[in-house]
Design a protein around this motif. Structure first.
Motif, short mmCIF file in Angstrom:
data_model
loop_
_atom_site.label_atom_id
_atom_site.label_comp_id
_atom_site.label_asym_id
_atom_site.label_seq_id
_atom_site.Cartn_x
_atom_site.Cartn_y
_atom_site.Cartn_z
N GLY A 192 1.18 -1.28 0.21
CA GLY A 192 0.17 -0.22 0.31
C GLY A 192 0.60 1.24 0.27
O GLY A 192 0.40 2.16 -1.00
N LEU A 193 1.46 1.04 0.61
CA LEU A 193 2.31 2.77 0.94
C LEU A 193 3.31 2.51 -0.71
O LEU A 193 3.27 3.88 -0.63
N SER A 194 4.15 1.57 -0.91
CA SER A 194 4.52 1.87 -2.51
C SER A 194 3.32 2.29 -3.67
O SER A 194 3.76 3.39 -4.15
N TRP A 195 2.05 1.60 -4.27
CA TRP A 195 1.23 2.39 -4.54
C TRP A 195 1.60 3.82 -3.91
O TRP A 195 0.73 4.83 -4.57
N GLY A 196 1.20 3.78 -2.43
CA GLY A 196 0.99 5.77 -2.23
C GLY A 196 2.49 5.75 -2.65
O GLY A 196 1.81 7.79 -3.28
N VAL A 197 3.56 6.27 -2.73
CA VAL A 197 4.30 6.35 -3.13
C VAL A 197 4.04 7.66 -4.75
O VAL A 197 4.09 8.89 -5.08
N LEU A 198 3.67 5.74 -6.14
CA LEU A 198 3.37 6.18 -6.92
C LEU A 198 2.46 6.98 -7.01
O LEU A 198 2.72 8.10 -8.12
N ALA A 199 0.95 6.34 -6.27
CA ALA A 199 0.26 8.03 -6.67
C ALA A 199 0.65 9.44 -6.55
O ALA A 199 0.03 10.39 -6.98
N ALA A 200 0.77 9.50 -5.10
CA ALA A 200 1.63 10.84 -4.59
C ALA A 200 2.67 11.78 -5.78
O ALA A 200 2.38 13.16 -5.76
N GLY A 201 3.27 10.87 -6.34
CA GLY A 201 4.56 11.27 -7.79
C GLY A 201 2.94 11.87 -8.54
O GLY A 201 3.92 13.19 -9.17
N LEU A 202 2.05 11.32 -8.98
CA LEU A 202 1.11 11.77 -9.59
C LEU A 202 0.95 12.95 -9.60
O LEU A 202 0.44 14.07 -10.26
N VAL A 203 -0.04 13.65 -8.56
CA VAL A 203 -0.16 14.63 -7.61
C VAL A 203 0.65 15.57 -7.73
O VAL A 203 0.07 16.85 -7.90
N GLN A 204 1.56 15.23 -7.00
CA GLN A 204 2.85 15.98 -6.58
C GLN A 204 3.27 17.32 -8.60
O GLN A 204 3.11 17.96 -8.10
N LEU A 205 3.12 16.11 -9.06
CA LEU A 205 3.70 16.94 -10.31
C LEU A 205 2.16 17.85 -11.09
O LEU A 205 2.39 18.72 -12.08
N ALA A 206 0.89 16.65 -10.89
CA ALA A 206 -0.48 17.75 -11.19
C ALA A 206 0.15 19.23 -10.65
O ALA A 206 -0.75 20.23 -11.61
N ILE A 207 0.04 19.32 -9.63
CA ILE A 207 0.44 20.22 -8.23
C ILE A 207 0.85 22.22 -8.84
O ILE A 207 0.58 22.72 -9.50
N VAL A 208 2.17 21.32 -9.03
CA VAL A 208 2.95 22.08 -10.02
C VAL A 208 3.37 22.72 -11.20
O VAL A 208 2.90 23.67 -12.48
N TRP A 209 1.69 21.11 -11.93
CA TRP A 209 1.45 21.83 -13.77
C TRP A 209 1.35 22.52 -13.55
O TRP A 209 0.96 23.66 -14.31
N VAL A 210 -0.03 22.70 -12.91
CA VAL A 210 -1.28 23.31 -13.03
C VAL A 210 -0.54 24.80 -12.54
O VAL A 210 -0.63 26.14 -13.04
N ALA A 211 0.39 24.81 -11.48
CA ALA A 211 1.26 26.19 -10.60
C ALA A 211 2.02 27.05 -11.53
O ALA A 211 1.48 27.98 -11.94
N VAL A 212 1.95 26.30 -13.35
CA VAL A 212 3.15 26.76 -13.79
C VAL A 212 2.02 27.76 -14.70
O VAL A 212 2.21 28.85 -15.54
N ARG A 213 1.19 26.60 -15.53
CA ARG A 213 0.65 27.48 -15.92
C ARG A 213 -0.46 28.45 -15.99
O ARG A 213 -0.66 29.39 -16.49
N HIS A 214 -0.67 28.53 -14.10
CA HIS A 214 -1.71 29.70 -13.88
C HIS A 214 0.17 31.30 -13.97
O HIS A 214 -0.09 32.09 -14.10
N ALA A 215 0.95 30.83 -13.78
CA ALA A 215 1.54 31.95 -14.04
C ALA A 215 2.00 32.37 -15.42
O ALA A 215 3.29 33.01 -15.36
N GLY A 216 1.77 31.43 -15.83
CA GLY A 216 1.31 31.99 -18.24
C GLY A 216 2.39 31.22 -18.37
O GLY A 216 2.94 31.67 -19.86
N ILE A 217 3.10 30.11 -18.20
CA ILE A 217 3.90 29.43 -19.74
C ILE A 217 3.17 28.09 -19.19
O ILE A 217 3.18 26.87 -18.83
N SER A 218 1.96 27.94 -20.39
CA SER A 218 1.63 26.56 -21.04
C SER A 218 3.55 25.31 -21.17
O SER A 218 3.72 26.08 -22.64
N ILE A 219 3.93 24.47 -20.83
CA ILE A 219 4.57 23.58 -21.88
C ILE A 219 3.87 22.87 -22.48
O ILE A 219 2.91 21.64 -21.88
N GLY A 220 4.16 22.54 -23.57
CA GLY A 220 3.98 21.40 -24.48
C GLY A 220 5.01 20.70 -25.59
O GLY A 220 6.32 21.26 -24.60
#
Length: 352
Positions: A192-220
């Motif tokens: 459970g902890l191992s799958w949790g680590v992987l899920a957390a990585g996806l969540v963390q990536l989503a947070i900074v990706w959204v923040a970068v878009r809000h900062a005015g830079i959309s990465i393609g």
């Protein structure tokens, strides 16, 4: 915003993460103690973490942030967007190839590199291989997340990058709480902890990706290509990887040596969590803020401001870390007893 306020902004998010990290480790110690599953999980997690700290948060960030800040100063947002897309294409492709190779080679890597001492214990060895295989894609998420966090820091938007790591601890605490509620055995908790680590990585990536878009830079995504800017990044990252990699390699070697003794790997991991609190709240916060600020000062040729930034950072760091170091030296046993000694974690190393 003053330098100290910027330090405080980053430190607040880091402090939240470290405090929750203590909660996570307390629950993990209570659930798993220093038993074989705890050893297997900590050894497996050490491997992607080493790559993350060495390349993503260490060498890569040290090279990427000054170049990204330079692009903003020289060519504006559009130039910075083009540069980040070029880097993203190369980085994602390299990480995907590395992950595939490592996943296929994981039994050999665990046997000869990560935890050679586990090879004599088939159940422990097999568990470590499985857990490492589940968690290694976390490296892709955290490496791309580190790039976007560097972009946010260069844009002087510190909070999202600082608060994103909190979600690793929130998710793992949730896993441990659910396991306690269901009365799960140690092996189920480890999975459970191992799958949790992987899920957390996806969540963390989503947070900074959204923040970068809000900062005015959309990465393609751009086709991977070794442009002059990417080559420059790699040239700058190489010495940083060599110098910064010493600590990470030492930790990996320490885990490999500790794997020869039962409970040693997990004991080292629990001890590491204690000193990571002042290191993360103070040292990491100062480094995150100082790098883009120092890059701007040097780019503009303002050596007086650069020297002032460096001196104030050293003073601020010493002001907080010297008392913390003294406290850890004098009160190490009471701290360990208070934080960990409950459930499956006992003073004699066995469940109470």
């Amino acid at each position: 915003m003053s330098l100290v306020k910027k330090f405080a902004t980053v430190a607040s998010g880091t402090l939240m993460s470290r405090a929750l990290g203590f909660g996570r480790e307390m629950l993990m110690a209570a659930a798993l103690g220093t038993g074989p599953v705890a050893d297997a999980f900590n050894a497996a997690f050490q491997f992607p973490n080493t790559f993350r700290r060495l390349f993503a948060e260490g060498a890569f960030n040290a090279a990427f942030v000054p170049l990204f800040a330079k692009e903003i100063e020289t060519h504006g947002t559009e130039g910075a967007k083009r540069f980040s897309e070029e880097v993203f294409g190369v980085l994602f492709t390299a990480l995907l190839a590395l992950t595939i190779i490592m996943e296929l080679s994981m039994p050999l890597i665990v046997r000869y590199l990560v935890a050679p001492g586990f090879a004599g214990t088939p159940g422990k060895f097999d568990t470590t291989v499985t857990l490492a295989t589940i968690m290694f894609p976390y490296l892709i998420c955290m490496s791309l997340g580190a790039m976007m966090a560097g972009m946010l820091n260069s844009l002087r938007r510190y909070f999202a990058a600082a608060v994103a790591p909190v979600f690793l601890n929130i998710i793992l605490i949730g896993v441990l709480a659910y396991a306690w509620y269901k009365g799960s055995d140690a092996l189920t908790v480890g999975y459970g902890l191992s799958w949790g680590v992987l899920a957390a990585g996806l969540v963390q990536l989503a947070i900074v990706w959204v923040a970068v878009r809000h900062a005015g830079i959309s990465i393609g995504f751009r086709r991977p290509k070794m442009t002059p800017a990417v080559k420059r990044l790699l040239i700058l990252a190489l010495p940083a990887a060599i110098t910064g990699g010493i600590t990470q390699i030492n930790q990996l070697i320490g885990t490999a040596i500790a794997s020869a003794q039962n409970s040693a790997v997990s004991s080292l991991a629990y001890a590491d969590r204690i000193y990571q609190l002042p290191l993360g709240v103070v040292g990491v916060a100062v480094a995150i803020v100082l790098l883009p600020e120092l890059s701007r000062a040097l780019k503009s040729g303002n050596l007086i401001e650069a020297a002032n930034l460096q001196n104030r950072s050293v003073e601020f760091t010493l002001f907080l870390t010297l008392p913390a170091a003294a406290a850890l030296w004098v009160m190490s046993e009471p701290i360990v007893r208070l934080v960990y000694e409950r459930g499956a974690f006992a003073a004699n190393g066995s469940p109470p």
